[in-house]
Scaffold this motif. Structure first.
Motif, PDB file in Angstrom:
ATOM      1  N   MET A   1       0.832  -1.197   0.000  1.00 35.50           N
ATOM      2  CA  MET A   1       0.000   0.000   0.000  1.00 35.50           C
ATOM      3  C   MET A   1       0.876   1.260   0.000  1.00 35.50           C
ATOM      4  O   MET A   1       0.656   2.185  -0.788  1.00 35.50           O
ATOM      5  N   TYR A   2       1.901   1.276   0.859  1.00 35.22           N
ATOM      6  CA  TYR A   2       2.790   2.441   0.899  1.00 35.22           C
ATOM      7  C   TYR A   2       3.634   2.536  -0.367  1.00 35.22           C
ATOM      8  O   TYR A   2       3.914   3.635  -0.850  1.00 35.22           O
ATOM      9  N   GLY A   3       4.039   1.397  -0.914  1.00 36.38           N
ATOM     10  CA  GLY A   3       4.808   1.398  -2.155  1.00 36.38           C
ATOM     11  C   GLY A   3       4.029   1.987  -3.315  1.00 36.38           C
ATOM     12  O   GLY A   3       4.571   2.744  -4.116  1.00 36.38           O
TER      13      GLY A   3
ATOM     14  N   HIS B  20      -9.130   5.621   3.573  1.00 33.10           N
ATOM     15  CA  HIS B  20     -10.133   4.623   3.176  1.00 33.10           C
ATOM     16  C   HIS B  20      -9.663   3.205   3.481  1.00 33.10           C
ATOM     17  O   HIS B  20     -10.445   2.356   3.870  1.00 33.10           O
ATOM     18  N   GLN B  21      -8.386   2.957   3.284  1.00 31.07           N
ATOM     19  CA  GLN B  21      -7.859   1.615   3.457  1.00 31.07           C
ATOM     20  C   GLN B  21      -7.489   1.297   4.903  1.00 31.07           C
ATOM     21  O   GLN B  21      -7.282   0.136   5.238  1.00 31.07           O
ATOM     22  N   ALA B  22      -7.404   2.310   5.750  1.00 29.71           N
ATOM     23  CA  ALA B  22      -6.992   2.094   7.137  1.00 29.71           C
ATOM     24  C   ALA B  22      -8.149   1.525   7.959  1.00 29.71           C
ATOM     25  O   ALA B  22      -9.317   1.799   7.696  1.00 29.71           O
ATOM     26  N   GLU B  23      -7.789   0.749   8.944  1.00 28.84           N
ATOM     27  CA  GLU B  23      -8.793   0.182   9.851  1.00 28.84           C
ATOM     28  C   GLU B  23      -9.167   1.174  10.952  1.00 28.84           C
ATOM     29  O   GLU B  23     -10.325   1.306  11.313  1.00 28.84           O
ATOM     30  N   HIS B  24      -8.182   1.831  11.505  1.00 35.38           N
ATOM     31  CA  HIS B  24      -8.412   2.815  12.560  1.00 35.38           C
ATOM     32  C   HIS B  24      -7.226   3.786  12.605  1.00 35.38           C
ATOM     33  O   HIS B  24      -6.202   3.570  11.965  1.00 35.38           O
ATOM     34  N   LYS B  25      -7.375   4.858  13.328  1.00 37.89           N
ATOM     35  CA  LYS B  25      -6.337   5.876  13.498  1.00 37.89           C
ATOM     36  C   LYS B  25      -5.833   6.423  12.159  1.00 37.89           C
ATOM     37  O   LYS B  25      -4.683   6.229  11.775  1.00 37.89           O
ATOM     38  N   GLY B  26      -6.713   7.117  11.479  1.00 39.58           N
ATOM     39  CA  GLY B  26      -6.358   7.691  10.189  1.00 39.58           C
ATOM     40  C   GLY B  26      -5.257   8.724  10.288  1.00 39.58           C
ATOM     41  O   GLY B  26      -4.454   8.864   9.368  1.00 39.58           O
ATOM     42  N   TYR B  27      -5.196   9.415  11.412  1.00 34.85           N
ATOM     43  CA  TYR B  27      -4.158  10.432  11.563  1.00 34.85           C
ATOM     44  C   TYR B  27      -2.770   9.790  11.551  1.00 34.85           C
ATOM     45  O   TYR B  27      -1.813  10.365  11.044  1.00 34.85           O
ATOM     46  N   LEU B  28      -2.662   8.586  12.108  1.00 40.63           N
ATOM     47  CA  LEU B  28      -1.379   7.903  12.133  1.00 40.63           C
ATOM     48  C   LEU B  28      -0.934   7.490  10.730  1.00 40.63           C
ATOM     49  O   LEU B  28       0.243   7.613  10.372  1.00 40.63           O
TER      50      LEU B  28
ATOM     51  N   SER C  93      -6.141  12.143   5.520  1.00 38.19           N
ATOM     52  CA  SER C  93      -6.271  10.752   5.935  1.00 38.19           C
ATOM     53  C   SER C  93      -7.391  10.610   6.960  1.00 38.19           C
ATOM     54  O   SER C  93      -8.150   9.636   6.934  1.00 38.19           O
ATOM     55  N   MET C  94      -7.511  11.580   7.852  1.00 36.39           N
ATOM     56  CA  MET C  94      -8.626  11.563   8.811  1.00 36.39           C
ATOM     57  C   MET C  94      -9.957  11.736   8.090  1.00 36.39           C
ATOM     58  O   MET C  94     -10.955  11.109   8.452  1.00 36.39           O
ATOM     59  N   ILE C  95      -9.990  12.572   7.061  1.00 37.25           N
ATOM     60  CA  ILE C  95     -11.212  12.737   6.271  1.00 37.25           C
ATOM     61  C   ILE C  95     -11.542  11.441   5.556  1.00 37.25           C
ATOM     62  O   ILE C  95     -12.704  11.025   5.500  1.00 37.25           O
ATOM     63  N   GLY C  96     -10.526  10.759   5.010  1.00 41.58           N
ATOM     64  CA  GLY C  96     -10.746   9.505   4.294  1.00 41.58           C
ATOM     65  C   GLY C  96     -11.304   8.422   5.191  1.00 41.58           C
ATOM     66  O   GLY C  96     -12.200   7.671   4.789  1.00 41.58           O
ATOM     67  N   ILE C  97     -10.816   8.313   6.409  1.00 42.38           N
ATOM     68  CA  ILE C  97     -11.335   7.276   7.305  1.00 42.38           C
ATOM     69  C   ILE C  97     -12.741   7.615   7.765  1.00 42.38           C
ATOM     70  O   ILE C  97     -13.563   6.727   7.970  1.00 42.38           O
ATOM     71  N   ASN C  98     -13.061   8.890   7.893  1.00 49.22           N
ATOM     72  CA  ASN C  98     -14.428   9.271   8.255  1.00 49.22           C
ATOM     73  C   ASN C  98     -15.396   9.042   7.107  1.00 49.22           C
ATOM     74  O   ASN C  98     -16.555   8.683   7.329  1.00 49.22           O
ATOM     75  N   LYS C  99     -14.951   9.256   5.868  1.00 48.41           N
ATOM     76  CA  LYS C  99     -15.813   8.981   4.712  1.00 48.41           C
ATOM     77  C   LYS C  99     -16.117   7.496   4.612  1.00 48.41           C
ATOM     78  O   LYS C  99     -17.207   7.112   4.209  1.00 48.41           O
ATOM     79  N   LYS C 100     -15.139   6.654   4.968  1.00 45.49           N
ATOM     80  CA  LYS C 100     -15.341   5.217   4.908  1.00 45.49           C
ATOM     81  C   LYS C 100     -16.406   4.791   5.931  1.00 45.49           C
ATOM     82  O   LYS C 100     -17.251   3.965   5.648  1.00 45.49           O
TER      83      LYS C 100
END
Length: 122
Positions: free
Chosen positions: A6-8, A60-68, A112-119
């Motif tokens: 994912m990071y690559g 979107h792809q993160a499970e939790h802690k989008g800020y991290l 990233s925080m916005i993306g996890i909240n949209k998910k």
């Protein structure tokens, strides 16, 4: 392994975007379209756009802690740019550059925080 892939992908997207941006700005500069100020503004807008896109997709792809996730990808981008600047330009740090790098990290983190909240909402 999934995280590394994912990071690559995000780093490859960032590097290819920077290369395309350099070519585009070189062509604009070659034909005397715009000026140096316009080129600097366009490069900042595009780099922050890459950070926004990467932040949202990682969120979107993160499970939790989008800020991290945003902090991680932002730090990777900044380390990559610092390495490229040291290798090709051998330039030192200035306050302007530090602010630019911090803006990149903050942009990746926020989006990233916005993306996890949209998910979660969809």
């Amino acid at each position: 392994m999934k995280q590394l892939k994912m990071y690559g992908e995000k780093i490859l997207f960032f590097i290819s975007g920077i290369i395309i941006l350099c070519l585009l700005l070189s062509i604009l500069n070659y034909f005397n379209i715009g000026n140096n100020t316009l080129n600097h503004i366009l490069s900042i807008i595009f780099v922050l756009g890459f950070c926004m896109y990467s932040g949202i997709t990682l969120g979107h792809q993160a499970e939790h802690k989008g800020y991290l996730e945003g902090l991680k990808i932002g730090a990777l981008y900044v380390l990559l740019l610092i390495l490229l600047n040291l290798i090709f330009f051998a330039s030192s740090f200035t306050l302007k550059r530090v602010i630019y790098y911090l803006t990149m990290i903050i942009t990746c983190t926020i989006f990233s925080m916005i993306g996890i909240n949209k998910k979660r909402n969809s």
